[in-house]
Design an enzyme around this catalytic site. Structure first.
Site, PDB file in Angstrom:
ATOM      1  N   LYS A  62       0.833  -1.204   0.000  1.00  0.00           N
ATOM      2  CA  LYS A  62       0.000   0.000   0.000  1.00  0.00           C
ATOM      3  C   LYS A  62       0.869   1.256   0.000  1.00  0.00           C
ATOM      4  O   LYS A  62       0.606   2.205  -0.747  1.00  0.00           O
ATOM      5  CB  LYS A  62      -0.930  -0.004   1.211  1.00  0.00           C
ATOM      6  CG  LYS A  62      -2.023  -1.062   1.156  1.00  0.00           C
ATOM      7  CD  LYS A  62      -2.820  -1.091   2.457  1.00  0.00           C
ATOM      8  CE  LYS A  62      -3.895  -2.158   2.432  1.00  0.00           C
ATOM      9  NZ  LYS A  62      -4.669  -2.207   3.708  1.00  0.00           N
ATOM     10  N   SER A  78      -0.706   0.672   5.995  1.00  0.00           N
ATOM     11  CA  SER A  78      -0.965  -0.178   7.143  1.00  0.00           C
ATOM     12  C   SER A  78      -1.991  -1.240   6.773  1.00  0.00           C
ATOM     13  O   SER A  78      -2.829  -1.022   5.895  1.00  0.00           O
ATOM     14  CB  SER A  78      -1.487   0.654   8.329  1.00  0.00           C
ATOM     15  OG  SER A  78      -1.627  -0.143   9.492  1.00  0.00           O
ATOM     16  N   ASP A  79      -1.893  -2.380   7.439  1.00  0.00           N
ATOM     17  CA  ASP A  79      -2.859  -3.441   7.205  1.00  0.00           C
ATOM     18  C   ASP A  79      -3.000  -4.257   8.478  1.00  0.00           C
ATOM     19  O   ASP A  79      -2.045  -4.388   9.253  1.00  0.00           O
ATOM     20  CB  ASP A  79      -2.425  -4.355   6.060  1.00  0.00           C
ATOM     21  CG  ASP A  79      -3.544  -5.269   5.601  1.00  0.00           C
ATOM     22  OD1 ASP A  79      -4.435  -4.788   4.870  1.00  0.00           O
ATOM     23  OD2 ASP A  79      -3.551  -6.445   5.989  1.00  0.00           O
ATOM     24  N   GLN A  80      -4.205  -4.786   8.678  1.00  0.00           N
ATOM     25  CA  GLN A  80      -4.459  -5.592   9.869  1.00  0.00           C
ATOM     26  C   GLN A  80      -5.097  -6.913   9.479  1.00  0.00           C
ATOM     27  O   GLN A  80      -6.015  -6.959   8.656  1.00  0.00           O
ATOM     28  CB  GLN A  80      -5.393  -4.848  10.826  1.00  0.00           C
ATOM     29  CG  GLN A  80      -5.644  -5.586  12.134  1.00  0.00           C
ATOM     30  CD  GLN A  80      -6.574  -4.818  13.051  1.00  0.00           C
ATOM     31  OE1 GLN A  80      -7.782  -4.849  12.884  1.00  0.00           O
ATOM     32  NE2 GLN A  80      -5.994  -4.104  14.007  1.00  0.00           N
ATOM     33  N   ALA A 115       0.304  -4.289  10.734  1.00  0.00           N
ATOM     34  CA  ALA A 115       1.593  -3.961  10.128  1.00  0.00           C
ATOM     35  C   ALA A 115       1.602  -2.512   9.650  1.00  0.00           C
ATOM     36  O   ALA A 115       0.564  -1.955   9.274  1.00  0.00           O
ATOM     37  CB  ALA A 115       1.874  -4.895   8.964  1.00  0.00           C
TER      38      ALA A 115
END
EC number: 3.6.1.-
Length: 227
Positions: A62, A78-80, A115
Site C-alpha cells: 500500500k 498499514s494493514d491488519q 503492520a
C-alpha cells in the site's frame, strides 16, 4: 541506502495510503497535516501465506503503491489481519460472514497483526514495524452476536471486532504495547517511524497572526478522504 531528511528541513508532504476512517481519525491525533489516498492494492492472500506475513506484505504494498503517485511524500501504509490458530480472518464484508467469524472466535484468543510501513520514493526511505495484539474473547451466544452486529455493523473491521465501540463488551482481555494498534494504526510505532524519516513529533502548531491572538480551536485542517 536509506536516506533521512533533516528535522530542520522543510517537512515533506505526508500521505496516508488508506481511505479507512478509523486510520484517518487515529493519524489526526498526531496533529500533522496529511492527505489520504486509496492504494488500490489487491488484498487476496497468497497460497500458504501466514497472517503476519500477509499483513506486512500488504502494508508495504500500500505504501509503495501510493508513493508512486506521490514520490516526494512520506507515505504511510498499514494493514491488519486477525489470526485464529494460524488462519487469517479478514474483513467480513457481510452480516453472515461476521456471524461465522464471531462464532469461531467465541471463547478463544485471537492475535491481531497490525503492520505498518513508511516509504518515501524520492529519498529511498523505507521502514516497517508490526504490532501484535492478543485479544481474549468471551464465550458468546448467538443473541449477543446478533445484538452486537446489528448495533455496530463492523463489516469493514478485521475479524468483525470493533473494540473502540460496543465490541469491547465481547472481550475478556486485550494485551498490547501499542494501544491503538487494534483499531488499525499503531500510533507509537507510527510516530517513531515518522521521526526516523525526519518529522518532528510533537510539532509546533502553525504560527498565528497577532491580530487574531490565540485560537485553540484553529488547529491542523481536517483532511478529507479520497474515495
Amino acid at each position: 541506502m536509506i536516506a533521512h531528511d533533516s528535522p530542520d528541513a522543510r517537512p515533506r508532504p505526508l500521505v496516508l495510503g488508506s481511505t479507512s476512517p478509523y486510520r484517518r481519525e487515529l493519524l489526526e491525533r498526531l496533529r500533522l497535516p496529511f492527505d489520504t489516498v486509496s492504494p488500490g492494492v489487491d488484498e487476496t492472500p497468497l497460497a500458504g501465506e501466514s497472517p503476519s506475513t500477509l499483513a506486512r506484505r500488504l502494508a508495504l504494498a500500500k505504501a509503495r503503491a501510493v508513493s508512486l503517485l506521490h514520490p516526494d511524500a512520506l507515505v504511510i501504509g498499514s494493514d491488519q489481519v486477525a489470526d485464529l490458530d494460524g488462519q487469517a480472518l479478514g474483513k467480513p464484508g457481510s452480516h453472515e460472514r461476521a456471524v461465522q467469524q464471531l462464532r469461531a472466535m467465541s471463547g478463544r484468543t485471537v492475535v491481531f497483526h497490525t503492520a505498518l510501513a513508511v516509504v518515501c520514493l524520492e529519498t529511498g526511505f523505507v521502514a516497517e514495524e508490526t504490532a501484535q495484539v492478543r485479544v481474549q474473547f468471551r464465550t458468546l451466544d448467538d443473541t449477543e452476536i446478533e445484538h452486537y452486529l446489528r448495533a455496530e455493523q463492523p463489516y469493514d473491521c478485521a475479524g468483525s471486532a470493533k473494540a473502540e465501540g460496543l465490541g469491547i463488551a465481547l472481550l475478556d482481555a486485550i494485551e498490547s504495547d501499542d494501544p491503538t494498534a487494534l483499531i488499525g494504526l499503531p500510533l507509537i510505532r507510527t510516530a517513531r517511524l515518522l521521526r526516523q524519516a525526519g518529522l518532528t513529533i510533537p510539532a509546533l502548531p502553525p504560527a498565528l497572526s497577532p491580530s487574531h491572538g490565540p485560537q485553540p480551536s484553529e488547529g491542523i485542517p481536517h483532511p478529507g478522504a479520497v474515495s
